[in-house]
Design a protein around this motif. Structure first.
Motif, PDB file in Angstrom:
ATOM      1  N   ALA A   1       4.161  17.433  -6.080  1.00 12.23           N
ATOM      2  CA  ALA A   1       4.181  18.997  -6.559  1.00 12.23           C
ATOM      3  C   ALA A   1       5.977  19.591  -6.886  1.00 12.23           C
ATOM      4  N   GLU A   2       6.679  18.554  -6.005  1.00 10.96           N
ATOM      5  CA  GLU A   2       7.962  18.737  -6.369  1.00 10.96           C
ATOM      6  C   GLU A   2       8.894  18.164  -7.792  1.00 10.96           C
ATOM      7  N   TYR A   3       8.127  17.364  -8.007  1.00  4.66           N
ATOM      8  CA  TYR A   3       9.003  16.566  -9.622  1.00  4.66           C
ATOM      9  C   TYR A   3       8.108  16.223 -10.435  1.00  4.66           C
ATOM     10  N   THR A   4       8.187  16.518 -11.858  1.00  4.74           N
ATOM     11  CA  THR A   4       7.506  16.719 -12.411  1.00  4.74           C
ATOM     12  C   THR A   4       8.212  17.151 -13.589  1.00  4.74           C
ATOM     13  N   LYS A   5       7.608  16.236 -14.693  1.00  5.47           N
ATOM     14  CA  LYS A   5       8.860  15.988 -15.916  1.00  5.47           C
ATOM     15  C   LYS A   5       7.763  15.945 -17.277  1.00  5.47           C
ATOM     16  N   ILE A   6       8.247  16.245 -18.435  1.00  5.54           N
ATOM     17  CA  ILE A   6       7.146  16.887 -19.500  1.00  5.54           C
ATOM     18  C   ILE A   6       8.237  15.816 -21.318  1.00  5.54           C
ATOM     19  N   ILE A   7       8.152  15.078 -21.799  1.00  9.33           N
ATOM     20  CA  ILE A   7       8.886  14.556 -22.317  1.00  9.33           C
ATOM     21  C   ILE A   7       8.297  14.696 -24.130  1.00  9.33           C
TER      22      ILE A   7
ATOM     23  N   ASP B   1      11.753  17.761 -32.874  1.00 11.33           N
ATOM     24  CA  ASP B   1      11.801  17.990 -31.686  1.00 11.33           C
ATOM     25  C   ASP B   1      12.161  16.111 -30.881  1.00 11.33           C
ATOM     26  N   ASP B   2      12.782  16.938 -30.114  1.00 12.34           N
ATOM     27  CA  ASP B   2      13.281  15.572 -29.201  1.00 12.34           C
ATOM     28  C   ASP B   2      14.002  16.623 -27.236  1.00 12.34           C
ATOM     29  N   SER B   3      13.449  17.262 -26.520  1.00 11.80           N
ATOM     30  CA  SER B   3      12.824  17.794 -25.748  1.00 11.80           C
ATOM     31  C   SER B   3      12.225  17.206 -24.087  1.00 11.80           C
TER      32      SER B   3
ATOM     33  N   SER C   1       2.967  14.808 -32.661  1.00 12.75           N
ATOM     34  CA  SER C   1       3.813  14.838 -31.418  1.00 12.75           C
ATOM     35  C   SER C   1       3.266  14.051 -30.720  1.00 12.75           C
ATOM     36  N   ILE C   2       4.780  13.076 -29.809  1.00  8.03           N
ATOM     37  CA  ILE C   2       4.214  12.134 -28.618  1.00  8.03           C
ATOM     38  C   ILE C   2       4.657  13.392 -27.386  1.00  8.03           C
ATOM     39  N   GLN C   3       3.494  13.266 -26.322  1.00 11.93           N
ATOM     40  CA  GLN C   3       3.061  14.590 -25.226  1.00 11.93           C
ATOM     41  C   GLN C   3       4.124  12.625 -24.092  1.00 11.93           C
ATOM     42  N   LYS C   4       4.813  12.531 -23.086  1.00 11.10           N
ATOM     43  CA  LYS C   4       4.986  12.155 -21.329  1.00 11.10           C
ATOM     44  C   LYS C   4       4.588  12.935 -20.423  1.00 11.10           C
TER      45      LYS C   4
ATOM     46  N   MET D   1       0.219  -1.212  -0.054  1.00  9.69           N
ATOM     47  CA  MET D   1      -0.246  -0.134  -0.136  1.00  9.69           C
ATOM     48  C   MET D   1       0.897   1.077  -0.018  1.00  9.69           C
ATOM     49  N   LEU D   2       1.970   1.113   0.416  1.00  8.64           N
ATOM     50  CA  LEU D   2       2.718   2.414   1.262  1.00  8.64           C
ATOM     51  C   LEU D   2       3.202   2.590  -0.670  1.00  8.64           C
ATOM     52  N   CYS D   3       4.033   1.063  -1.539  1.00 10.64           N
ATOM     53  CA  CYS D   3       4.252   1.430  -2.269  1.00 10.64           C
ATOM     54  C   CYS D   3       3.567   2.446  -2.968  1.00 10.64           C
ATOM     55  N   LEU D   4       2.191   1.490  -2.785  1.00 10.21           N
ATOM     56  CA  LEU D   4       0.952   2.218  -4.647  1.00 10.21           C
ATOM     57  C   LEU D   4       0.738   3.747  -3.656  1.00 10.21           C
ATOM     58  N   LEU D   5       0.620   4.044  -3.025  1.00 13.68           N
ATOM     59  CA  LEU D   5       1.020   5.895  -3.032  1.00 13.68           C
ATOM     60  C   LEU D   5       1.767   6.888  -2.916  1.00 13.68           C
ATOM     61  N   GLN D   6       2.795   5.623  -2.729  1.00 13.23           N
ATOM     62  CA  GLN D   6       3.867   6.239  -3.529  1.00 13.23           C
ATOM     63  C   GLN D   6       4.597   6.716  -5.030  1.00 13.23           C
ATOM     64  N   ALA D   7       3.392   5.790  -6.014  1.00 12.54           N
ATOM     65  CA  ALA D   7       3.828   5.671  -7.165  1.00 12.54           C
ATOM     66  C   ALA D   7       3.844   6.738  -7.885  1.00 12.54           C
ATOM     67  N   ASP D   8       4.104   6.784  -9.166  1.00 16.56           N
ATOM     68  CA  ASP D   8       4.281   7.617 -10.133  1.00 16.56           C
ATOM     69  C   ASP D   8       2.806   7.649 -10.786  1.00 16.56           C
ATOM     70  N   TYR D   9       2.123   8.450 -11.718  1.00 13.41           N
ATOM     71  CA  TYR D   9       1.424   8.706 -12.554  1.00 13.41           C
ATOM     72  C   TYR D   9       2.226   9.221 -13.303  1.00 13.41           C
ATOM     73  N   ILE D  10       2.257   8.568 -15.144  1.00 13.95           N
ATOM     74  CA  ILE D  10       2.804   8.509 -16.132  1.00 13.95           C
ATOM     75  C   ILE D  10       1.299   8.138 -17.364  1.00 13.95           C
ATOM     76  N   SER D  11       1.656   9.790 -18.177  1.00 15.21           N
ATOM     77  CA  SER D  11       0.057   9.621 -19.360  1.00 15.21           C
ATOM     78  C   SER D  11       1.532  10.472 -20.602  1.00 15.21           C
ATOM     79  N   THR D  12       0.855   9.239 -21.533  1.00 14.60           N
ATOM     80  CA  THR D  12       1.202   9.709 -22.311  1.00 14.60           C
ATOM     81  C   THR D  12       0.210   9.820 -23.835  1.00 14.60           C
ATOM     82  N   TYR D  13       0.240  11.107 -24.309  1.00 10.55           N
ATOM     83  CA  TYR D  13      -0.080  10.983 -25.377  1.00 10.55           C
ATOM     84  C   TYR D  13      -0.175  11.365 -26.634  1.00 10.55           C
ATOM     85  N   LYS D  14      -0.766  11.792 -27.841  1.00  7.32           N
ATOM     86  CA  LYS D  14      -0.557  11.767 -28.958  1.00  7.32           C
ATOM     87  C   LYS D  14      -1.629  12.905 -29.307  1.00  7.32           C
ATOM     88  N   MET D  15      -0.549  14.086 -29.769  1.00  5.10           N
ATOM     89  CA  MET D  15      -0.868  15.356 -29.948  1.00  5.10           C
ATOM     90  C   MET D  15      -0.712  15.763 -31.393  1.00  5.10           C
ATOM     91  N   ASP D  16      -1.531  15.566 -33.040  1.00  2.23           N
ATOM     92  CA  ASP D  16      -1.107  15.376 -33.418  1.00  2.23           C
ATOM     93  C   ASP D  16      -0.027  14.903 -34.296  1.00  2.23           C
TER      94      ASP D  16
END
Length: 431
Positions: A39-45, A51-53, A30-33, A13-28
């Protein structure tokens, strides 16, 4: 045995509460992940053909990481905003766009998109006189909403904490995240623990240092021997041809009066642009300087310039929203001196008075002054100080340097001249 089971369940349960969420979208195209930890750590690829940023939020800092020619580069957005502010590019509060009138029909139909259960809605309405109708899928999944809110916050942090309302990008109605629309679809959603290094900047990344704009224009970091550091562009306001000359001027000199309005002519010459002109015998730019105490007026005569002048070009850049150095043009005027048209303006925020006189289709006379002690009537001053009727296009020129047998026979003088002229125009665009 029961204790062991409870301990294992608690750990899971503790591991689940600390789990990260990863959403992958196709926008025209490009791919946005989106990777969300908290609140302290977020990343968008962002991945596409061009573009590769990635954008990292680490604590209160935001970084852009890009890859080019096998190198990884990092830009600190705090430094970027500071540089833009020094260039007069501080953010203006954006105007909030009015949302088009629309009606939502909740069909009650369910659809799973990227592993997330959603509801099908139909949106129709009027947008600037054009009717539209679109089918979308939305979800109330709180995990997905967390990732969309984290992305919104990241963009807010990138923009310095203030931007227009972004909720409409992913939330048509508050609490309902869009997972499918025209040109936009959630490909997958995962909930799993990611290693810490996923949110750390790449170890091989090179931090891009923003240039010291204050030092570039003068008044930079104090040194041991001087109160302020001399700016790299200081000579362009206080010396003939930015301190680079290749002999006396021929076309410009006969047009100049020795003094006017308390300003005295202190020198003139053929401009040795970027040190290239004297090397190839090109003499298409001439300059002169008038001084009154520490106040200077710079004169530049471009004998092969079809750009239309720096004021006109700067205005075009401002209209297109691509001007970097200039924020606005103050007291913009147009008129005629003798038979030549002119365009005048004070370029802000550097307070540079600029008068471009279009003598003919290939000849521009530019008069510039930094208004340290207030703006003067530069147009009237020019009429008294410079005799446009004395302009002669066929004035003697410096002979072009002849090639010797030892020089590369493939050297194309015409191309060299063009490159020098391009350098001139590029150099002039800085002012």
């Amino acid at each position: 045995m029961i204790s062991k089971i409870l301990l294992t369940a608690s750990f899971s349960m503790l591991c689940l509460l600390q789990a990260d969420y990863i959403s992958t979208y196709k926008m025209d195209d490009s791919i946005q992940k989106i990777m969300y930890h908290d609140a302290e750590y977020t990343k968008i690829i962002n991945s596409s053909k061009s573009d590769d940023s990635a954008i990292y939020k680490i604590g209160k800092k935001v970084y852009i990481v890009s890859h080019e020619n096998g190198k990884t580069k990092v830009v600190d957005m705090d430094q970027m905003r500071s540089m833009m502010g020094a260039l007069g590019g501080e953010r203006q509060k954006p105007q909030k766009e009015e949302m088009p009138d629309f009606k939502i029909t909740q069909t009650g139909k369910k659809e799973t998109v990227g592993g997330i259960r959603g509801e099908v809605w139909i949106i129709e309405g009027d947008d600037n006189g054009e009717r539209f109708k679109q089918t979308i899928v939305v979800t109330k999944d709180k995990r997905l909403l967390k990732t969309t809110h984290a992305m919104k916050q990241l963009f807010l942090d990138m923009a310095g904490g203030e931007t227009d309302d972004m909720d409409g990008i992913f939330e048509i109605k508050k609490g309902d995240a869009t997972i499918k629309a025209d040109g936009f679809v959630l490909q997958s959603f995962q909930e799993k623990k990611l290693p810490k290094k996923e949110y750390q900047l790449p170890k091989d990344a090179q931090m891009q240092e923003m240039p010291n704009i204050a030092a570039l224009f003068g008044g930079g970091t104090p040194s041991k021997n001087t109160k302020t550091q001399k700016g790299l562009l200081d000579p362009c306001y206080n010396e003939v041809c930015c301190g680079k000359t290749a002999g006396k001027s021929h076309t410009l000199a006969p047009m100049l009066k020795a003094r006017s309005g308390g300003y005295e002519l202190v020198g003139d010459g053929v401009c040795d642009v970027l040190g290239l002109s004297s090397l190839f015998g090109v003499s298409s730019v001439e300059g002169a300087l008038y001084k009154k105490g520490d106040d200077s007026i710079q004169i530049t005569l471009a004998l092969d310039d079809t750009s239309g002048g720096s004021v006109a070009n700067t205005q075009k850049q401002l209209d297109a929203g691509v001007s970097l150095m200039v924020k606005s043009i103050k007291n913009h005027k147009q008129g005629v001196i003798a038979t030549a048209s002119y365009e005048y303006g004070m370029l802000m925020p550097m307070k540079q008075q600029t008068l471009d006189i279009i003598i003919d289709s290939k000849t521009i006379l530019s008069i510039t002054r930094i208004a340290k002690n207030g703006e003067i009537d530069l147009i009237s001053w020019t009429k008294r100080a410079i005799n446009l009727k004395a302009f002669k296009k066929d004035a003697p020129k410096i002979a072009k340097k002849q090639k010797t047998d030892s020089e590369d026979s493939s050297l194309d003088t015409e191309n060299i001249n063009k490159k020098v002229d391009d350098a001139v125009n590029m150099f002039k665009s800085l002012f």
